[in-house]
Each structure stands twice: as structure tokens, then as C-alpha cells.
Scaffold this motif. Sequence first.
Motif, short mmCIF file in Angstrom:
data_model
loop_
_atom_site.label_atom_id
_atom_site.label_comp_id
_atom_site.label_asym_id
_atom_site.label_seq_id
_atom_site.Cartn_x
_atom_site.Cartn_y
_atom_site.Cartn_z
N ILE A 88 56.99 43.51 32.41
CA ILE A 88 56.16 42.35 32.09
C ILE A 88 56.99 41.49 31.14
N VAL A 89 57.18 40.24 31.52
CA VAL A 89 58.10 39.38 30.76
C VAL A 89 57.38 38.09 30.36
N GLY A 90 57.47 37.73 29.10
CA GLY A 90 56.89 36.46 28.65
C GLY A 90 57.52 35.31 29.44
N GLY A 91 56.68 34.40 29.95
CA GLY A 91 57.20 33.40 30.88
C GLY A 91 57.40 32.01 30.30
N ASN A 92 56.96 31.76 29.05
CA ASN A 92 57.01 30.37 28.55
C ASN A 92 58.43 29.84 28.43
N LEU A 93 59.27 30.56 27.70
CA LEU A 93 60.65 30.10 27.53
C LEU A 93 61.38 30.12 28.87
N LEU A 94 61.13 31.18 29.65
CA LEU A 94 61.84 31.29 30.94
C LEU A 94 61.46 30.15 31.88
N THR A 95 60.20 29.70 31.85
CA THR A 95 59.79 28.59 32.71
C THR A 95 60.56 27.32 32.32
N ALA A 96 60.65 27.10 31.01
CA ALA A 96 61.38 25.92 30.55
C ALA A 96 62.84 25.99 30.98
N LEU A 97 63.44 27.17 30.83
CA LEU A 97 64.86 27.32 31.18
C LEU A 97 65.09 27.23 32.68
N ARG A 98 64.20 27.81 33.47
CA ARG A 98 64.43 27.80 34.93
C ARG A 98 64.20 26.41 35.50
N THR A 99 63.28 25.64 34.89
CA THR A 99 63.03 24.27 35.36
C THR A 99 64.23 23.39 35.02
N ALA A 100 64.79 23.62 33.84
CA ALA A 100 65.99 22.87 33.46
C ALA A 100 67.16 23.27 34.35
N ALA A 101 67.23 24.56 34.68
CA ALA A 101 68.33 25.03 35.54
C ALA A 101 68.25 24.37 36.92
#
Length: 309
Positions: A88-101
Motif C-alpha cells: 500500500i503506497v501513499g499516492g499524493n506525491l507519486l501522482t504529482a510526479l507521474r503527471t509531471a513525468a
Amino acid sequence: MSAADCFVAVEQTFASMAKQSARNFPVIREALGHADALYGFKSGFDRESLALGLKSGGYWPNNAQKGLTNHQSTVFLFDADTGRCRAIVGGNLLTALRTAAASAVSIKHLARPDSKVLGIVGAGHQSTFQLRAALEQRPFEKVLAWNKTPEKLERLASVAREKGLPFQSVSLEQLCGEADVVITITSSFSPVIAEGLIRPGTHLACMGTDTKGKQEVAPEIVAGSTVFTDEVVQSTSIGEAQHAFRLGMIDAAAIIPIGVVVNGDHPGRRSAEEITLFDGTGVGLQDLAVASAAVDLALARGTAIEVDA
Ligand code: NAD
């Protein structure tokens, strides 16, 4: 997770999708009728990386008053061989990073190599992530930005300062008139960029439209561009191209999945005058890819918390 780690994960995911090795499952998104929230699931499976799982979350517009981010999400990963929950992984930072990627991948493959001026339209939470990732892709010499409320532009100005780049708050006309690459990252429901503003040769990454009804640019701009996307079905239903598609100004068959460019099966930009438009709608597989990479990293560093299930 660094922006560079996310870039690799997202680029590989787009390639996998284009090879039909990875598939996104239908998105569920519902208004809760509570706290004005939109809630849903994005899920999928990548047979190459064996990333299986879902991102659950949504948009709570009143969170900002509570000192919380409006977008909230959590990624659940499952073992593809047994179906057991893997992480289970927190998604807030990852969403921001993957959208930028995603917009960075589009710039790498579609922007003119001689691009020098970067324009950012929108200065919300997501905007600094888009700016940082974009700056890695070309030797940009200047950053121009526009926001409905200009005082919010300071967060973009500070990133530009940190990178030693000149920064200007400008009108949309000046931004589109000078920028070689334009990223839109607003939550607008009507065109922010009007017909005729985007110059030939521009690469436009439309990243804000991820829901039915949202819109950042005039449909004529979409119709006049070569359109690339993460996923065609989402592009015509919830992405920036939904409006031009509904109005019969663009065919779904003309929209190119960016993965085929990553795989070398499409040349991408064909001339210095072409306008390329990336319709970044955000797919579940992006979330699974970056969450899997984060889990691998956490295990390797001994920072993951292991729970006996
Ligand atoms: P935010 O709420 O922090 O910021 C919203 C931004 O949109 C602000 O700059 C605001 O001034 C601007 N805006 C709102 N209404 C506008 C209008 N009518 N005209 C012009 N500008 C307007 O949101 P955020 O977290 O920065 O996200 C921005 C957008 O990106 C949202 O629509 C969000 O849903 C979307 N998003 C997309 C993806 C994806 O994968 N494509 C991922 C994350 C977020």
C-alpha cells in the motif's frame, strides 16, 4: 522517488501500453454527495512488469482550508501470481510526479530540439512538478508563466530562480507568442488558450483536463495539431480532445498513443512547423508503475514497513 525514477517508469509504461502488454481497466469516478468530493478507482495490469493494482482516491475541494491537498490517493499493489496484496503506497506525491513525468516524456519525444522558452499556464499544486520535470528535457533559457490569480505565480518563480533561469509573469498572448513548449495545468472548464494563439512549431502539453467537461484550449487548436496521448479512449472521453472529438473536428483514429513514438514505431514530430499536442489524461498504469518502483526502492533501502498478512 526522484523525478528521474518516475520518468523512466512512465516512459516504459507508455511503451508497454503501445505494445498491448499493458492494459488500463475502465475508470470508476463518482460524486459522493458528501464534502463535494469526487471519488474513484483507476486500475490496470502490465504483463511485462507484472504491476497489478489500483489507485483509489479523488478530489476533495474543501481540503485546502484544512491544510490538506485537495487531491488524495492511495495505491494498492497486488502480487500478479497470487492476488495477495503486495503493498500500500501513499499516492499524493507519486501522482504529482507521474503527471509531471508524462508531460516530460512528451517534451522529450515531441518538442523541437532547439526549444528555448518554456511556458506554464496554471500555478496550482501540480504546476511546480510539471516545471521541474520539463526543465530536464531541453536546455530551456527562460520560463514564462500565466495564472488566473497572478500572486500564485511566485511558486513557479522560485523554482526558476533555484534553476538560475529568468522568469516572467506574462499575458497569455505573450506566453504563446514566445514559448516553444507550453504546458497547461489548470482545472478550467472553458478554453484558457484561444484559437490562433499557439504558434507553428510549438509543443503543447495539455495536462489539466482529466474529467468530462474540463477544457484548457480551444477545440480549433486540437483540430489543428498532431495529437498524441497516453490513452486514446480517455483522450476522447475525459481528455482535452473530448471537445474537438464531440464536435466532429477530430477522429479518434488520428490520435496517436505516445507509446508508439517511444517504441520508435512513429516518428513523432515531422517538421519544425508542426504543432504537436500531448493530451495527458492520466492512466492507472502510470500510478502502478511509479508505486512499484517506489516499493522496489523502499525494499532495497530497508525503509518499507513489512506487515504479516
Ligand atoms: P489546483 O487546484 O492546485 O490548481 C488549479 C489551477 O487551475 C490554478 O492555477 C487555478 O488558477 C487554475 N484555474 C482554475 N480555474 C481556472 C479557469 N477557469 N481558468 C484558468 N485557470 C483556472 O490543481 P492542481 O493540483 O494543480 O491540478 C491542476 C489540474 O490538473 C486539475 O484539473 C487536476 O485535476 C489535473 N490533474 C491532471 C492529472 C493528469 O494525469 N492529467 C493529474 C493530476 C492533476
